[in-house]
Structure formats: structure tokens, C-alpha cells
Design a protein around this motif. Structure first.
Motif: not given
Length: 761
Positions: A41-57, A14-19, A69-73
Motif C-alpha cells: 500500500x505505501x509503495x503504491x502511494x509513493x509511486x502515485x506521489x512521484x508524479x505530483x511534480x508532473x501535475x504541478x508543472x 531527482x524527487x521523482x526518482x527518489x520517490x 488537467x494539472x489541478x484535477x490531477x
């Protein structure tokens, strides 16, 4: 290390979809309006941050590869996200960061993420939260003077930073709460940014509308919009042109009585037809001109352009009206002077050539007879009685010829004692015999002048189209050759041209071939006419003018070879040669240590149509290591109007590379506010025909109007053809920035031009 629960994974989705949705929306706003850089610029920042949960997983995976890989990401994403946020909000607040600041911040954030990430993930999260909160507080400070919605963006960013402390304090137990809060805050931040972008776009549109209205309200061109027969808008210039009150009802304008009062009867049906064709979409835009009458009785010559617009959701017609009365009257007077002999009032050689070209362009031309007539021994009249008697003889002969051939032929005076008789008729041979007989009969009687009577003998040469010549020049040349033969016969005589007179075309071909060889052998040279600042006559530039040093014939004026070059397409290689020589000379002056000023080079319409022309210009500049600022290209007004779209594209490319472009001969063609506003020009050159009448009050008014318009559009104004001190003073007073003409200097050789550069005149 524990895996992420299924419920948590759903929350992450849900968080990724909203972001992703908010980021994508911001990027789309930027693509629609490239002025909203912060959205991109802020739109691209949102798109990048949307994949933060994937890196966390990935980081929570037990396998080392996925974990690292998750740590570096997460480190890379955190750094990229924060930098894009900083850049985006710096654009939003109007604070531009230098490249050094951006680079330093990027390296600092990356090192911070890596160092704390090596110690403990919670510590890295805490550092990220602290940095995010600090960045948010800085942005709140940057946006303190902006609108509430923009200030709210900064506050939401602070709250997003603070929300990250939930995980730092609560650990995995607080992860769901942090993600939920962040999801809500992300959505609110996205909405706030979208509203801020909408607000800025609305403000920009309002500003552009206000500027456009100011430009229209102060324009010297009349602008009106009407639906059907009802005028919904008319600017002050339109009211002034038609003699309407400055304020008040416009309901009568465009009504049937109004049209009958202002539009000649012959044009009224066409006026209605034009409106219908535009509103039906049959044509996009129409241009026309014609005579009109103002409501206060003034005779007007107006130029019009009209096109369809949307006005309050309904189709309407917008029309731009240019009062061309003064220029038209002046042009008609100059045209009469240019096409008529001052002594006799008869059409001159230019008028004959123009008439011949018009006739030859008519495929239905039945037949044509041209008779050239020369007075025998005319020099005796001047030598024996003085030039004033010779003038009286010519005027008397003009009257005699006009009366003799009235209804049969047109009479023209070509030169000192040379006349032409032109007749259009199917039976050209019979008409030729009739005209020459009438001339013979008229000259049997003496020419009666005050205190004198003279008998005249003339030599006549006749040429007929199509049997003798197929073009105007050939016909004229054939008749002249026949007249030369007639002069060898005593008394009034006539000779007819023969078919072999077409050799004139061979001569024309020879001239064209010589022109080709001249370009190949670089027989052309440039001279440089100075352009000076109007205020203090300091040198600000040169115009490069081409001359042909033709072997065996000396230096030839461009008036004698440019038309042939344009007719044959040789103007393109000739233009390239001129540009090369100009750049070579600029480079030579720079090498000699002179303080170089820009040099203007004329560009032909054919060059302007070449899509590779801008690149060719830049290649030439690069070959000679000449800065683009030292070159100005001059295009004619007629070329700009005829090829408006190509001109706009070519000029835009040249201006983007640093080459200035000037509109030459302004005032001789279809000058319009729309053209000046549409083309990315740097300079407007007022044609010499508008400078020559100075300092006449009406001429000053025309030049001042052009200067005022150019000033509004931030264009430099050059007056060419300044030949007297009165010209210079009047042009300066009217607002011209730069002056050019014989009053300051004739075209100079390169050595003399170098002396000007060195300050020696």
C-alpha cells in the motif's frame, strides 16, 4: 502564470526518482512477502506521489486545458495518496479500517481538496499540509507501542506534512527548499519502512522456526539430521525409538558399529546406498520400511522417509522415522486371521485369490494347476456325530492332504468342506495328474480320529493356466465348474476343466455392463450412518454410503461392485451420481425444515485426479442450493499419499470454497506427520482396524497418539467402527471427537435419518 525553471525541473526529477525507487522497492518487498501488506500500500502511494511534480508543472502551464488537467490531477493524487498512507499504516499498526470508514475518508478528502482548490492553490496546499500532518500525528499515536523504527515512520510522515507548509508560507521562493526536504524525508521514510518490513519478516521466520521446532520436539515420529556418519540433530522421539539416552553424545549414531547393531545385515548395504543417492541428487526423496533392533534389544518395524536438506550451509540428510511396530504386529496378526482358516490353520479363500493374482501378474509364470476338492456327503458327519466330529474330520483331512502333496502343491481351505490344491510348474498337466493321484492314494486309507475311523470320498475339479483360463477368477470358476461335474460321479473322482470354461470372463463382462446400465438408470441409493459427538452422543453428521438395488438380485453391497467400478473407470460417473443424490437429500431435508447436519461423501482416487473435480462439486452444491459447510468429502489415506501433489491442490480449492475434507482410513497406509501437515484437512478418520482392539492398552496408546497429533494440527478426529460401549468409552478417553459405528446405529434409510435430525431415534 510563470513556467517552472529548468533548475526546478531538475530538482523535480531527482524527487521523482527518489520517490519512484523507494515506492518500487516497497512494492517488490510486498511481492516477495505477501504478509507485508503495508509495504504494498505505501509503495503504491509513493509511486502515485512521484508524479505530483508532473501535475504541478501542468498546473503552471498558461494553457487552460493543461492548467485544469494539472489541478484535477493534484486533487486525485492527493486523495489517493493520503488514503493509501492511512490504509498502509493501519496495516502496519494492526488497526483494520472498515469499508464504511475508508469510503467516508475518501469522499471527505476528495471534497476537501476540491473545495480548497477552487478558492486558491496556496490554500489547497495548506489544507493538504494540515491533513497530512494530522494523519501523521494519528499514525504516530497508533505506532506508539511499536518498535523505534516503526515509530520513526510516523514521525517522518509528520515531518513530510509540515514540510508542505514551506510552500504555503514562502510560495514559489520556498519551493526548492520544500522539494529538497521532502526528497530527503521520502528517502528516509522508504528506508525506515524497508527496515520495518525486514524486521517483521525476520520475526515471522523466527516464530515459524520456533513453532516448527516445538512440533518436531514433541512429535511421536523420530527426526534426525546427519552429515556423513555424524548426527547433528535428533529429536526425543528418535532417541526413544532406538533406545538412546534422553540426553548425551550422539557421535556413535550412524557409525559402522551402530549400524551393525541396529540394521539387519541384509539391509546394511542398501542403507548406505540410499544415503548416497539422495546426497548426490539422484532422487529427491525416498521411502522405505524394514526391521530394526533398538540398542536395548527391542525388535522394531520402522518406516522411513529421507531427503536432502541444507544444514549450516552444507548438504545433509534429514530422516523421519515412524515406529510402526505395534501396528505392523497387529496387522500381521490380522492379516494371518484374514488369510487363514481358523479351524485348520490353512490359507483361506482370500489367500488363494491373492496368491493367484500375484502369480498371474508374473509374466514369467511357467504354468499353473488349480484343483478344487469337496468332501462328498460331509453333512452326514455333522448330522450323525455332531459338529465337533465334523470339525475333527476337516482338521484330519487338512493334515492328510498337506502330508500327501507336500512338495507338490499348496493346500488351502476355501469353505465348509472345500479345499484347494495349487501347484506352479511348467508341466501343469503332469503335475495335476500327480497331485490328484496322491490325493486318491491317501484317501484309500481311513481317516483316523480319536475314537473314530472314517473313509472319505472327495470330488475334484482341475483347471490349468494358460490352456483353460487367463485370469484368476476365470481359473477358479473353471475349476469349480469341473468339481461340480465330478460330484455327479460316485466315489472319489476328478474332472478336468475344458477351454470353454473361459465363459467366466463373459459373466464378468456381463456384470460390468450391468454396472454401466445401473449408473445410467440410477439404480443406486444412499443410506446414512450417523456420526455422534463422543462426549454426549448428539448427532453431528452422517456418512452417505452407496447401495446398488440391482434388478432381479436385490440390494448389493459396495464391496461387490466398487472394485469393478474402479477397475473400469465407472467410479467417476458413479461418484458424481452419489454426490448428486447426497446434495438432493440435503436439500430435501432443509425444505422439510429439519436442522441439517453435514453429510460426508467418499471420493475415489480417480475423482481426486480430475482437475475439474472441485468445480464439479461446487456446481452440484449450487444446483441444489446447498451450503458448502453441509458437505464433507472423504478421501482415503492411500489416495492422498499416492497422489500427494494433486490431493493438496484439489483439497485446497475445496477448502477455499468452504467444503471440509476428511482423511479416511487413517492408520492403514503410509500415515505420516508430513502428510497431515502438508494437506489442508479438516478431519482425520481413524480406521476401524485401530478401533476394534480397544480397550487394549496398546490400542488406546496408538489412538491417543493420533488424537494428540491431530489436536496439535487442529484436526477433528472421528473414530469409525465403534461397535461396543467399551469401544466408545475407550475412544472418548483417547481423545476422539466424533464416533461412528453400529453401537450407535447401522446405516439408515433417508426417512430414518430424518427422524434422527428431528431428534427421534
Amino acid at each position: 502564470m510563470e513556467m517552472v525553471s529548468e533548475a526546478m525541473q531538475h530538482l523535480f526529477l531527482i524527487y521523482m526518482a527518489v520517490t519512484l525507487v523507494t515506492g518500487g522497492a516497497l512494492v517488490l518487498v510486498w511481492r516477495h512477502d505477501r504478509q507485508q501488506v503495508f509495504c504494498g500500500l505505501l509503495g503504491v502511494s509513493h509511486l502515485i506521489w512521484a508524479f505530483k511534480p508532473a501535475m504541478y508543472i501542468l498546473w503552471r502551464q498558461p494553457e487552460p486545458v493543461w492548467h485544469h488537467l494539472g489541478t484535477v490531477g493534484m486533487m486525485v493524487m492527493t486523495t489517493a495518496y493520503l488514503m493509501l498512507v492511512i490504509l498502509g499504516f493501519s496495516h502496519l499498526s494492526g488497526r483494520r479500517l472498515s469499508r464504511r470508514q475508508v469510503g467516508t475518508a475518501t469522499v471527505g478528502l476528495a471534497l476537501l481538496s476540491w473545495i480548497f482548490g477552487q478558492v486558491h492553490p496556496a490554500l489547497a496546499q495548506g489544507a493538504t499540509a494540515a491533513v497530512s500532518t494530522a494523519v501523521g500525528l494519528v499514525l504516530v499515536y497508533w505506532l506508539r507501542r511499536f518498535s523505534l523504527i516503526e515509530q520513526a515512520c510516523g514521525v517522518l510522515l509528520v515531518l513530510l506534512g509540515l514540510a508542505q507548509f514551506i510552500y504555503v508560507v514562502e510560495g514559489d521562493a520556498g519551493l526548492a527548499v520544500q522539494v529538497t526536504v521532502a526528497c530527503v524525508l521520502r528517502l528516509l521514510l522508504g528506508l525506515a519502512l524497508l527496515y520495518a518490513a525486514f524486521q517483521r519478516s525476520t520475526d515471522g521466520i523466527r516464530t515459524m522456526r520456533d513453532r516448527f521446532m516445538q512440533l518436531i520436539e514433541r512429535s511421536h515420529q523420530g527426526v534426525t539430521v546427519f552429515r556423513g556418519a555424524r548426527v547433528v540433530y535428533a529429536n526425543p522421539a528418535f532417541r526413544r525409538i532406538y533406545g538412546l539416552p534422553r540426553t548425551g553424545d550422539l557421535s556413535e549414531v550412524m557409525s559402522r558399529p551402530w549400524i551393525e547393531a541396529t540394521v539387519p545385515e541384509a539391509d546394511q548395504a542398501q542403507a548406505s546406498a540410499r544415503s548416497r543417492s539422495i546426497l548426490r541428487g539422484e532422487v529427491d526423496q525416498l521411502y522405505w520400511e524394514g526391521e530394526r533392533v533398538s540398542l536395548d534389544g527391542r525388535r522394531l518395524h520402522l518406516r522411513f522417509s529421507a531427503w536432502q536438506v541444507d544444514w549450516d550451509g552444507e548438504p545433509a540428510l534429514q530422516m523421519v522415522v515412524t515406529d510402526d511396530t505395534d501396528r505392523h504386529d497387529a496387522m500381521q496378526a490380522r492379516l494371518w486371521q484374514a488369510t487363514h482358516d481358523e479351524l485348520t490353520g490353512l490359507p483361506n479363500r482370500s489367500a488363494l485369490l491373492q496368491r493367484l493374482r500375484t502369480l498371474f501378474d508374473d509374466p514369467a509364470l511357467p504354468g499353473l494347476s488349480l484343483v478344487l476338492l469337496d468332501v462328498d456327503r460331509f453333512k452326514l458327519f455333522n448330522d450323525a456325530h455332531g459338529n465337533h466330529i465334523g470339525d475333527e474330520v476337516l482338521k484330519g483331512l487338512a493334515r492328510t492332504l498337506t502330508a500327501a502333496v507336500d512338495g507338490h502343491a499348496e493346500v488351502m481351505r476355501l469353505g465348509e468342506d472345500e479345499f484347494a490344491l495349487l501347484a506352479v510348474a511348467p508341466e501343469a498337466n503332469r503335475v495335476t495328474d500327480e497331485v490328484t493321484r496322491l490325493v486318491r492314494d491317501a484317501l484309500v486309507q481311513p481317516l483316523v480320529l480319536p475314537q473314530h475311523q472314517f473313509f472319505l470320498d472327495v470330488s475334484m475339479g482341475a483347471a490349468i493356466h494358460p490352456s483353460v483360463a487367463d485370469d484368476p477368477e476365470g481359473l477358479l470358476q473353471a475349476a469349480n465348474a469341473a468339481m461340480v461335474r465330478a460330484k455327479a460321479i460316485p466315489g472319489t473322482s476328478v474332472q478336468h476343466a475344458e477351454a470353454h470354461a473361459k465363459r467366466g470372463m463373459a459373466a464378468l463382462l456381463t456384470a460390468e455392463q450391468s454396472l454401466r446400465a445401473g449408473i445410467r438408470n440410477e439404480e443406486f441409493a444412499l443410506v446414512y450412518q450417523p456420526k455422534v459427538k463422543a462426549a454426549d452422543a448428539t448427532l453431528v453428521g452422517f456418512e452417505a454410503l452407496v447401495r446398488w438395488d440391482r434388478p432381479g438380485q436385490g440390494r448389493i453391497s459396495p464391496l461387490d461392485f466398487i472394485p469393478a467400478a474402479e477397475r473400469t473407470g465407472l467410479i467417476v460417473p458413479l461418484g458424481a451420481l452419489i454426490l448428486t443424490q447426497a446434495c438432493r437429500q440435503i436439500a430435501a431435508w432443509r425444505a422439510q425444515g429439519h436442522p441439517v447436519v453435514p453429510v460426508a461423501v467418499n471420493v475415489s482416487p480417480l475423482q481426486l485426479l480430475d482437475s475439474g473435480f472441485p468445480q464439479a462439486v461446487m456446481n452440484t452444491l449450487r444446483d441444489f442450493q446447498v451450503p458448502p459447510a453441509l458437505l464433507t468429502l472423504e478421501i482415503t489415506e492411500s489416495a492422498a499419499v499416492t497422489h500427494m501433489e494433486q490431493a493438496r491442490e484439489q483439497i485446497s480449492q475445496l477448502r477455499a470454497q468452504g467444503v471440509d475434507v476428511a482423511l479416511d482410513d487413517f492408520g492403514t497406509g503410509f500415515s505420516s506427520l508430513n502428510m497431515l501437515r502438508s494437506l489442508p484437512l479438516h478431519t482425520v478418520k481413524i480406521d476401524r482396524s485401530l478401533i476394534d482392539p480397544l480397550p487394549a492398552p496398546e490400542a488406546i496408546a496408538v489412538v491417543k497418539a493420533i488424537c494428540d497429533l491431530a489436536s496439535v494440527l487442529h484436526l477433528e478426529v472421528v473414530a469409525e467402527g465403534v461397535e461396543t460401549a467399551e469401544h466408545a468409552q475407550a475412544a472418548l478417553g483417547a481423545g476422539c471427537d466424533v464416533l461412528q459405528g453400529y453401537f450407535y446405529a447401522k446405516p439408515l434409510e433417508s426417512i430414518q435419518a430424518a427422524q434422527w435430525l428431528a431428534g427421534v431415534r
